[in-house]
Design a protein around this motif. Structure first.
Motif, PDB file in Angstrom:
ATOM      1  N   ALA A 181      42.891  39.992  40.761  1.00  0.00           N
ATOM      2  CA  ALA A 181      41.763  39.294  40.133  1.00  0.00           C
ATOM      3  C   ALA A 181      41.617  37.902  40.726  1.00  0.00           C
ATOM      4  N   LYS A 219      39.956  29.540  33.844  1.00  0.00           N
ATOM      5  CA  LYS A 219      39.223  30.774  34.169  1.00  0.00           C
ATOM      6  C   LYS A 219      40.069  31.664  35.061  1.00  0.00           C
ATOM      7  N   TRP A 220      40.711  31.071  36.047  1.00  0.00           N
ATOM      8  CA  TRP A 220      41.573  31.843  36.946  1.00  0.00           C
ATOM      9  C   TRP A 220      42.716  32.475  36.180  1.00  0.00           C
ATOM     10  N   ALA A 265      41.539  35.453  34.239  1.00  0.00           N
ATOM     11  CA  ALA A 265      41.314  36.567  35.165  1.00  0.00           C
ATOM     12  C   ALA A 265      42.646  37.176  35.597  1.00  0.00           C
TER      13      ALA A 265
END
Length: 36
Positions: free
Chosen positions: A36, A24-25, A28
């Motif tokens: 982000a 997920k990171w 982003a």
């Protein structure tokens, strides 16, 4: 860490998070950069 080219699995391990969280990171970071 992603900016340095580290793999998601290595980021997850180094920071003690799940691979899902690192993924997920990474998404982003790809879309929003460092902020982000």
């Amino acid at each position: 860490m992603f900016e340095r080219g580290e793999r998601q699995v290595d980021v997850a391990s180094a920071l003690g998070v799940s691979q899902q969280t690192a993924s997920k990171w990474h998404r982003a970071w790809l879309t929003g950069g460092h902020e982000a």
